[in-house]
Design a protein around this motif. Structure first.
Motif, PDB file in Angstrom:
ATOM      1  N   LEU A 106       0.493   3.480   2.840  1.00  0.00           N
ATOM      2  CA  LEU A 106       0.276   3.561   4.282  1.00  0.00           C
ATOM      3  C   LEU A 106       0.657   2.246   4.954  1.00  0.00           C
ATOM      4  CD1 LEU A 106      -0.874   5.056   6.747  1.00  0.00           C
ATOM      5  CD2 LEU A 106      -3.132   4.184   6.127  1.00  0.00           C
ATOM      6  N   ALA A 107       0.312   1.121   4.334  1.00  0.00           N
ATOM      7  CA  ALA A 107       0.652  -0.176   4.914  1.00  0.00           C
ATOM      8  C   ALA A 107       2.162  -0.396   4.936  1.00  0.00           C
ATOM      9  CB  ALA A 107      -0.030  -1.297   4.128  1.00  0.00           C
ATOM     10  N   ARG A 108       2.854   0.109   3.919  1.00  0.00           N
ATOM     11  CA  ARG A 108       4.307  -0.076   3.883  1.00  0.00           C
ATOM     12  C   ARG A 108       5.007   0.761   4.947  1.00  0.00           C
ATOM     13  NH1 ARG A 108       3.249   0.674  -1.813  1.00  0.00           N
ATOM     14  NH2 ARG A 108       3.165  -1.350  -2.891  1.00  0.00           N
ATOM     15  N   THR A 109       4.537   1.969   5.185  1.00  0.00           N
ATOM     16  CA  THR A 109       5.184   2.833   6.176  1.00  0.00           C
ATOM     17  C   THR A 109       4.660   2.588   7.584  1.00  0.00           C
ATOM     18  OG1 THR A 109       3.548   4.584   5.693  1.00  0.00           O
ATOM     19  CG2 THR A 109       5.640   4.639   4.493  1.00  0.00           C
ATOM     20  N   ASN A 110       3.486   1.978   7.701  1.00  0.00           N
ATOM     21  CA  ASN A 110       2.895   1.660   9.004  1.00  0.00           C
ATOM     22  C   ASN A 110       2.446   0.198   8.972  1.00  0.00           C
ATOM     23  OD1 ASN A 110       2.377   4.531  10.453  1.00  0.00           O
ATOM     24  ND2 ASN A 110       2.038   4.705   8.251  1.00  0.00           N
ATOM     25  N   PRO A 111       3.344  -0.743   9.263  1.00  0.00           N
ATOM     26  CA  PRO A 111       2.996  -2.165   9.158  1.00  0.00           C
ATOM     27  C   PRO A 111       1.760  -2.560   9.955  1.00  0.00           C
ATOM     28  CG  PRO A 111       5.368  -1.899   9.448  1.00  0.00           C
ATOM     29  CD  PRO A 111       4.759  -0.537   9.640  1.00  0.00           C
ATOM     30  N   ALA A 112       1.427  -1.795  10.996  1.00  0.00           N
ATOM     31  CA  ALA A 112       0.238  -2.134  11.776  1.00  0.00           C
ATOM     32  C   ALA A 112      -1.038  -2.012  10.940  1.00  0.00           C
ATOM     33  CB  ALA A 112       0.145  -1.229  13.007  1.00  0.00           C
ATOM     34  N   TYR A 113      -0.980  -1.263   9.850  1.00  0.00           N
ATOM     35  CA  TYR A 113      -2.146  -1.076   8.982  1.00  0.00           C
ATOM     36  C   TYR A 113      -2.250  -2.148   7.900  1.00  0.00           C
ATOM     37  CZ  TYR A 113      -3.677   3.513  10.635  1.00  0.00           C
ATOM     38  OH  TYR A 113      -4.172   4.542  11.384  1.00  0.00           O
ATOM     39  N   THR A 114      -1.240  -2.987   7.747  1.00  0.00           N
ATOM     40  CA  THR A 114      -1.214  -3.915   6.612  1.00  0.00           C
ATOM     41  C   THR A 114      -2.445  -4.795   6.572  1.00  0.00           C
ATOM     42  OG1 THR A 114       1.211  -3.923   6.653  1.00  0.00           O
ATOM     43  CG2 THR A 114       0.109  -5.697   5.448  1.00  0.00           C
ATOM     44  N   ARG A 115      -2.792  -5.399   7.696  1.00  0.00           N
ATOM     45  CA  ARG A 115      -3.955  -6.293   7.726  1.00  0.00           C
ATOM     46  C   ARG A 115      -5.231  -5.543   7.343  1.00  0.00           C
ATOM     47  NH1 ARG A 115      -4.185 -11.140   9.933  1.00  0.00           N
ATOM     48  NH2 ARG A 115      -2.279 -10.747  11.141  1.00  0.00           N
ATOM     49  N   THR A 116      -5.395  -4.334   7.882  1.00  0.00           N
ATOM     50  CA  THR A 116      -6.603  -3.554   7.582  1.00  0.00           C
ATOM     51  C   THR A 116      -6.651  -3.155   6.117  1.00  0.00           C
ATOM     52  OG1 THR A 116      -6.598  -2.696   9.842  1.00  0.00           O
ATOM     53  CG2 THR A 116      -7.915  -1.508   8.228  1.00  0.00           C
ATOM     54  N   VAL A 117      -5.505  -2.733   5.568  1.00  0.00           N
ATOM     55  CA  VAL A 117      -5.457  -2.328   4.162  1.00  0.00           C
ATOM     56  C   VAL A 117      -5.776  -3.515   3.255  1.00  0.00           C
ATOM     57  CG1 VAL A 117      -3.918  -1.554   2.316  1.00  0.00           C
ATOM     58  CG2 VAL A 117      -3.900  -0.388   4.524  1.00  0.00           C
ATOM     59  N   ILE A 118      -5.227  -4.677   3.553  1.00  0.00           N
ATOM     60  CA  ILE A 118      -5.537  -5.866   2.742  1.00  0.00           C
ATOM     61  C   ILE A 118      -7.025  -6.176   2.814  1.00  0.00           C
ATOM     62  CG2 ILE A 118      -5.207  -8.363   2.622  1.00  0.00           C
ATOM     63  CD1 ILE A 118      -2.285  -7.933   3.289  1.00  0.00           C
ATOM     64  N   ASP A 119      -7.623  -6.036   3.987  1.00  0.00           N
ATOM     65  CA  ASP A 119      -9.066  -6.271   4.117  1.00  0.00           C
ATOM     66  C   ASP A 119      -9.861  -5.295   3.246  1.00  0.00           C
ATOM     67  OD1 ASP A 119      -8.666  -8.345   5.863  1.00  0.00           O
ATOM     68  OD2 ASP A 119      -9.049  -7.173   7.664  1.00  0.00           O
ATOM     69  N   VAL A 120      -9.423  -4.035   3.204  1.00  0.00           N
ATOM     70  CA  VAL A 120     -10.121  -3.033   2.390  1.00  0.00           C
ATOM     71  C   VAL A 120      -9.983  -3.363   0.904  1.00  0.00           C
ATOM     72  CG1 VAL A 120     -10.150  -0.610   1.707  1.00  0.00           C
ATOM     73  CG2 VAL A 120      -9.938  -1.210   4.112  1.00  0.00           C
ATOM     74  N   LEU A 121      -8.785  -3.747   0.472  1.00  0.00           N
ATOM     75  CA  LEU A 121      -8.578  -4.101  -0.929  1.00  0.00           C
ATOM     76  C   LEU A 121      -9.413  -5.323  -1.311  1.00  0.00           C
ATOM     77  CD1 LEU A 121      -4.704  -3.584  -1.255  1.00  0.00           C
ATOM     78  CD2 LEU A 121      -6.538  -2.005  -1.883  1.00  0.00           C
ATOM     79  N   CYS A 122      -9.483  -6.302  -0.415  1.00  0.00           N
ATOM     80  CA  CYS A 122     -10.336  -7.471  -0.690  1.00  0.00           C
ATOM     81  C   CYS A 122     -11.804  -7.066  -0.775  1.00  0.00           C
ATOM     82  CB  CYS A 122     -10.141  -8.525   0.400  1.00  0.00           C
ATOM     83  SG  CYS A 122      -8.551  -9.383   0.348  1.00  0.00           S
ATOM     84  N   SER A 123     -12.206  -6.170   0.113  1.00  0.00           N
ATOM     85  CA  SER A 123     -13.588  -5.697   0.082  1.00  0.00           C
ATOM     86  C   SER A 123     -13.892  -5.001  -1.245  1.00  0.00           C
ATOM     87  CB  SER A 123     -13.833  -4.743   1.255  1.00  0.00           C
ATOM     88  OG  SER A 123     -15.126  -4.185   1.193  1.00  0.00           O
ATOM     89  N   TYR A 124     -12.927  -4.227  -1.745  1.00  0.00           N
ATOM     90  CA  TYR A 124     -13.112  -3.567  -3.037  1.00  0.00           C
ATOM     91  C   TYR A 124     -13.300  -4.596  -4.150  1.00  0.00           C
ATOM     92  CZ  TYR A 124     -12.375  -0.375  -6.943  1.00  0.00           C
ATOM     93  OH  TYR A 124     -12.535   0.348  -8.091  1.00  0.00           O
ATOM     94  N   LEU A 125     -12.533  -5.672  -4.112  1.00  0.00           N
ATOM     95  CA  LEU A 125     -12.631  -6.694  -5.148  1.00  0.00           C
ATOM     96  C   LEU A 125     -13.893  -7.541  -5.017  1.00  0.00           C
ATOM     97  CD1 LEU A 125      -8.908  -7.871  -5.304  1.00  0.00           C
ATOM     98  CD2 LEU A 125     -10.143  -6.510  -6.999  1.00  0.00           C
ATOM     99  N   ARG A 126     -14.501  -7.539  -3.841  1.00  0.00           N
ATOM    100  CA  ARG A 126     -15.755  -8.288  -3.673  1.00  0.00           C
ATOM    101  C   ARG A 126     -16.957  -7.534  -4.237  1.00  0.00           C
ATOM    102  NH1 ARG A 126     -13.738  -9.295   1.642  1.00  0.00           N
ATOM    103  NH2 ARG A 126     -15.251  -7.815   2.498  1.00  0.00           N
ATOM    104  N   ARG A 127     -16.764  -6.286  -4.621  1.00  0.00           N
ATOM    105  CA  ARG A 127     -17.880  -5.536  -5.208  1.00  0.00           C
ATOM    106  C   ARG A 127     -18.326  -6.204  -6.504  1.00  0.00           C
ATOM    107  NH1 ARG A 127     -15.984   0.656  -5.450  1.00  0.00           N
ATOM    108  NH2 ARG A 127     -18.090   0.852  -6.257  1.00  0.00           N
ATOM    109  N   PRO A 128     -19.617  -6.197  -6.792  1.00  0.00           N
ATOM    110  CA  PRO A 128     -20.099  -6.820  -8.038  1.00  0.00           C
ATOM    111  C   PRO A 128     -19.426  -6.198  -9.252  1.00  0.00           C
ATOM    112  CG  PRO A 128     -21.931  -6.290  -6.574  1.00  0.00           C
ATOM    113  CD  PRO A 128     -20.724  -5.658  -5.971  1.00  0.00           C
ATOM    114  N   PHE A 129     -19.029  -7.049 -10.186  1.00  0.00           N
ATOM    115  CA  PHE A 129     -18.350  -6.568 -11.385  1.00  0.00           C
ATOM    116  C   PHE A 129     -18.770  -7.415 -12.580  1.00  0.00           C
ATOM    117  CE2 PHE A 129     -14.623  -6.833 -14.280  1.00  0.00           C
ATOM    118  CZ  PHE A 129     -14.653  -5.518 -14.727  1.00  0.00           C
ATOM    119  N   LEU A 130     -19.165  -6.743 -13.629  1.00  0.00           N
ATOM    120  CA  LEU A 130     -19.581  -7.401 -14.863  1.00  0.00           C
ATOM    121  C   LEU A 130     -18.706  -6.914 -16.005  1.00  0.00           C
ATOM    122  CD1 LEU A 130     -23.465  -7.000 -14.497  1.00  0.00           C
ATOM    123  CD2 LEU A 130     -22.091  -8.990 -13.887  1.00  0.00           C
TER     124      LEU A 130
END
Length: 331
Positions: A106-130
């Motif tokens: 979606l970010a590649r076909t709609n560049p306006a979403y790139t910032r939001t998609v990166i924020d979501v991916l970062c949020s996913y990586l901030r989830r606790p992980f052991l």
């Protein structure tokens, strides 16, 4: 509909006036003109007015259709985004991986979403992980025996695979370091558990890695950091490999904060330019650290650093003497 009706009435009035006016003027001003010639000329003028109205009407319809398509495109994109975010909560690995790729697509076909998609991916990586190889053991038994069952180890490996996909997609969405026209996106990975994190050759805005855990080999070489970089309290530890950081030939345009970072493995900042304020105070280097041919053009704070081995500052240049609380080896 009202504008169209007014336009049609106005066009008819103007066409009739052109037909009558031009025909009458031609008959009055040109004695050689016949009634047929005058009527033909007036008719051409009236037809031109009608043709102009038709062109305006077609252009209006085209613009309306484009707006409708744009709204439909945005609606579909919003639905794709919402659906992908929802699927990130699935228990199935393949569904989560598919959702991550859907967001990146979606970010590649709609560049306006790139910032939001990166924020979501970062949020996913901030989830606790052991993970057991990180020394984490949430099920420590009372007798001190490891609490990870075989099923839990397998589950941790599966989650790690998904997280590595998220890391790779973030890197792919970031522009190249030499792309001056592309925007610089911010990364907020506060407290994230990362492994094999590779941002090499990318342009980035600000980076927040406060209290993050970076495992195995991590690469920031040839990056262009346009905003401040915060690694306060981060840990560079071992995972599948011993903890290592490569940050060679990078450029820090803003503040670079490495205070209190625990580097358990080797770290290299060779030929890196620190154009802003730099702080390595209270950091610990448990292995070899090199700053060969690095350049510090702003103030540097190197107080209370714990070096397991003598640092290598060969060829390093300083715009002003670094702040230290004791003489540093190699300086």
């Amino acid at each position: 509909m009202g504008d169209r009706r007014v336009g049609l009435v106005l066009t008819i009035v103007l066409a009739v006036l052109a037909l009558v006016g031009i025909s009458a003027a031609l008959l009055l001003l040109d004695t050689r003109a016949t009634g047929a010639d005058a009527l033909r000329t007036g008719g051409l003028a009236a037809g031109s007015i009608v043709a102009l109205y038709a062109l305006w009407l077609n252009d209006r319809r085209r613009r309306t259709e484009e707006q409708r398509h744009a709204l439909e495109h945005d609606r579909v994109a919003d639905e794709r985004f919402a659906r992908a975010v929802e699927l990130l909560g699935s228990e199935a690995d393949q569904v989560r991986v598919g959702a991550l790729h859907a967001l990146a697509g979606l970010a590649r076909t709609n560049p306006a979403y790139t910032r939001t998609v990166i924020d979501v991916l970062c949020s996913y990586l901030r989830r606790p992980f052991l993970h057991p190889r990180y020394g984490d053991d949430p099920l420590q038994a009372a007798d001190g025996e490891p609490g990870w069952s075989q099923r839990e180890r397998h589950e941790a490996d599966r989650k790690l695979g998904i997280r590595l996909t998220a890391q790779r997609l973030i890197t792919e969405l970031l522009p190249a370091a030499d792309d001056d026209a592309a925007p610089a996106y911010d990364l907020d990975l506060t407290g994230a558990a990362l492994e094999y994190f590779d941002l090499s050759d990318r342009k980035i805005g600000s980076v927040v890695l406060r209290h993050a855990l970076l495992r195995s080999s991590n690469n920031f070489s040839r990056c262009a950091f346009l905003g401040p970089v915060w690694l306060t309290g981060a840990t560079i530890g071992s995972g599948r490999l011993s903890g290592r950081v490569r940050c060679e030939d990078a450029v820090f345009h803003g503040r670079a904060w490495f205070s209190g970072v625990d580097f358990s493995g080797p770290a290299s900042f060779d030929r890196t330019l620190f154009a802003g304020e730099v702080k390595f105070a209270r950091s610990r280097f448990g292995d070899r650290i090199t700053f060969r041919d690095a350049e510090f053009t702003g103030p540097a704070d190197l107080r209370a650093i714990d070096f397991a081995e003598d640092p290598d500052f060969a060829g390093t240049t300083w715009a002003q003497p670094p702040r230290t609380d004791a003489p540093l080896p190699g300086l």
